[in-house]
Design an enzyme around this catalytic site. Structure first.
Site, PDB file in Angstrom:
ATOM      1  N   HIS A   1     -22.616  81.947  80.412  1.00 33.53           N
ATOM      2  CA  HIS A   1     -21.135  81.786  80.363  1.00 33.53           C
ATOM      3  C   HIS A   1     -20.571  81.132  79.228  1.00 33.53           C
ATOM      4  CE1 HIS A   1     -17.380  80.237  82.171  1.00 33.53           C
ATOM      5  NE2 HIS A   1     -17.600  80.832  83.046  1.00 33.53           N
TER       6      HIS A   1
ATOM      7  N   ARG B   1      -9.205  79.613  80.904  1.00 32.95           N
ATOM      8  CA  ARG B   1      -8.949  80.760  79.757  1.00 32.95           C
ATOM      9  C   ARG B   1      -7.795  81.343  80.695  1.00 32.95           C
ATOM     10  NH1 ARG B   1     -13.735  82.970  78.561  1.00 32.95           N
ATOM     11  NH2 ARG B   1     -14.871  81.647  79.881  1.00 32.95           N
TER      12      ARG B   1
HETATM   13  O1  MEZ Z   1     -17.686  84.618  88.556  1.00 29.28           O
HETATM   14  C1  MEZ Z   1     -18.041  83.628  87.891  1.00 29.28           C
HETATM   15  O2  MEZ Z   1     -18.926  83.440  87.319  1.00 29.28           O
HETATM   16  C2  MEZ Z   1     -17.080  82.400  88.045  1.00 29.28           C
HETATM   17  C3  MEZ Z   1     -15.911  82.517  89.066  1.00 29.28           C
HETATM   18  C4  MEZ Z   1     -17.248  81.555  87.175  1.00 29.28           C
HETATM   19  C5  MEZ Z   1     -16.073  80.704  86.719  1.00 29.28           C
HETATM   20  O3  MEZ Z   1     -15.873  80.859  85.446  1.00 29.28           O
HETATM   21  O4  MEZ Z   1     -15.377  79.813  87.342  1.00 29.28           O
END
Ligand code: MEZ
Length: 557
Positions: A327, A347
């Site tokens: 992430h 974002r």
């Molecule tokens: O789908 C995801 O990984 C999610 C919703 C993550 C996020 O950034 O909140």
């Protein structure tokens, strides 16, 4: 805690200097340019997946020769936690129609749909019901519910594009066409989606999406979905039994090669026990706690990839495990929050990503892998990362922009989870930006399956993060909460129908585990590891030496 130290406060001034100009440009609809496809390819060279040492070939099993993360290979090449000769399969502790392994979103959705077919279900889960990555998901769930502006067609294109067009088209078609139905289903069960005063569902963009189709419940969407599903399952107590602190350690097959149950470990009594079932659904989730390449993670404590090991030993192939999702925005300051998810919704709501000079270097809504690679490049190659007091590096996520773009109080209202958390650290994220860096988030790949959630093993169904194929080589935001609901529901319904119409029972066996052990020996694999891992081990090496469960000791009891 007292907030940012003076050195970081000094650097925040640069963010504040560029902020009015960036906000004004956004208000005029002027965005930082998106990368071309070729530029994206260049950026991706900085993604951790592209490192040479990021993959190693598996030496045994049905995907022998497939190169994936060494951390997962080590577990696939480990021995079973049990000595199959010492498990007495005539001793059955529980018997049921459908056995669901995993008490997260996919497993619980599966149990609900199976129950509606009139069968009995056991959910067996490693920790507590709902301790799962579903609970940790924040930003939203995608679904094309806005008829005139969006459709499953656009959603399909986004999912395929995000996955580098490698995804299984049939699985993606199922994902996107079921999405509006899932949204209505969740609402009917009592899920509290964010809405305007007239009841219209609120939606935002996510990275790599061409339409605003991210539905959410503040910044705790996953927790709200899990609450809804778990409450419903607990209300159907006559048909759905839940066993907590009971991780599965091996699947049981029958003499026809069909799945007939599983061996479990009772974490409280430290004893093994068997559950016999007419159909089994593996919904064990992901593997962030393997800390691939040493990355911090957003995942819950039990995310150790157990289902991959169980399914693989029984003969299910692996797909797309050669890619791992980082992430783009995990917290890197303060130290105690390291790795924590800072939702992409920030974002989606307009917050820019900035380097040490307060400059943009990437549009904040590139697909996840490109966004993460851009952050790593800015820090590691361009040298414009922000050093943290503990020797880490990050970039700024400019959350205060959101109030300037959408009105005073938006951050506090729309991101209560993170607003409250950072306030405890002495940081008001509606006034000061956050420091972030990519964090291990999602297992893009997993066990091979089809759109009916069937595997090659009759009676074994799979759903959710343990599977591979829906998201190709890179998942987009909001499609995992959708995935667990769509495929959880399908797995539950189809497993129940299988029980009623096709099941062929027979003598239970762990012969496949013995075969796997034999194959390990023949391949010359020398290992003292056992798998599934069950829990990550954060103890120091001296403590670890004394731990019974870290090494192969055969059946412990
Ligand atoms: O789908 C995801 O990984 C999610 C919703 C993550 C996020 O950034 O909140």
């Amino acid at each position: 805690m007292t907030g940012y130290p003076s050195e970081l406060k000094r650097l925040i001034k640069k963010v504040e200097e560029t902020r009015p100009g960036r906000v004004a440009r956004k208000k005029r609809g002027e965005e930082f340019p998106m990368l071309s496809l070729q530029e994206r390819e260049e950026r991706l060279k900085f993604h951790p997946d592209y490192k040479k040492e990021s993959r190693r070939e598996i030496r045994v099993g049905v995907a022998k020769g497939y190169a994936i993360s060494p951390e997962i290979v080590e577990l696939l090449e480990a021995r079973s936690r049990v000595d199959p000769d010492q498990i007495d399969l005539s001793e059955i502790e529980y018997e049921t129609d459908v056995l669901v392994i995993g008490g997260g979103g996919a497993g619980t959705a599966a149990a609900l749909l199976a129950q509606e077919q009139g069968v009995k279900i056991i959910i067996a889960t490693k920790l507590r019901h709902g301790d799962a990555n579903t609970m940790m998901a924040e930003g939203g769930i995608q679904g094309a519910t806005k008829g005139s502006k969006d459709s499953p067609y656009y959603h399909y294109l986004d999912v395929m594009g995000g996955g580098h067009f490698k995804n299984s088209p049939e699985l993606v078609r199922t994902l996107v066409s079921e999405a509006p139905k899932v949204m209505a289903w969740l609402e009917s069960l009592g899920m509290m989606f964010g809405k305007t005063d007239d009841g219209t569902m609120l939606t935002l963009h996510g990275g790599g999406t061409c339409r605003q189709r991210m539905h959410y419940a503040a910044d705790i969407t996953g927790a709200e979905i899990m609450r809804t599903l778990r409450d419903e399952a607990r209300n159907r107590v006559d048909d759905i039994r839940v066993l907590e602190f009971s991780p599965a350690v091996e699947l049981i097959l029958n003499e026809h090669g069909h799945c007939g149950g599983a061996v479990f470990f009772n974490m409280e009594t430290e004893e093994y026990f068997n559950i016999k079932a007419k159909a089994v659904i593996l919904a064990t989730g992901g593997s962030g706690r393997l800390h691939i390449q040493g990355f911090m993670t957003t995942n819950h404590y039990g995310a150790t990839g157990d289902g991959l090991i169980l399914g693989y030993r029984a003969g299910v192939k692996l797909r797309f495990l050669h890619t791992v999702q980082y992430h783009p925005t995990g917290a890197v300051f303060p130290e105690q929050a390291e790795g924590l998810l800072i939702t992409e919704k920030f974002r989606g709501a307009g917050a820019n990503i900035l380097n040490i000079d307060g400059e943009q270097f990437v549009n904040e809504r590139e697909p996840r892998d490109v966004e993460a690679a851009s952050v790593i490049r800015e820090c590691a190659s361009v040298g414009k990362g922000v050093p943290t007091p503990t020797g880490k590096v990050g970039v700024w996520l400019d959350s205060p922009m959101i109030d300037m773009l959408r009105g005073e109080g938006t951050v506090q209202r729309e991101f209560p989870g993170k607003h409250i958390l950072f306030r405890r650290y002495g940081i008001d994220i509606s006034k000061e930006p956050m420091l972030v860096y990519p964090t291990l988030h999602y297992q893009n790949g997993g066990l091979e399956f089809n759109a009916n959630c069937e595997t090659v093993i009759p009676g074994l169904f799979v759903a959710g993060e343990v599977t591979g194929g829906v998201h190709g080589e890179n998942r987009l935001m909001g499609n995992s909460l959708l995935d667990v609901c769509v495929f959880g529901r399908i797995a539950g319904r189809n497993a129940a129908i299988y029980v009623k119409e096709r099941v062929q029972e027979g003598r239970l066996t762990l012969e496949h585990v013995k075969d796997y052990h034999r194959e390990l020996e023949e391949a010359g694999v020398v290992t003292d590891r056992v798998a599934p891992m069950l829990l990550p081990d954060y103890s120091n090496p001296e403590v670890r030496e004394r731990q019974l469960t870290a090494h192969y000791v055969g059946t412990m009891r």
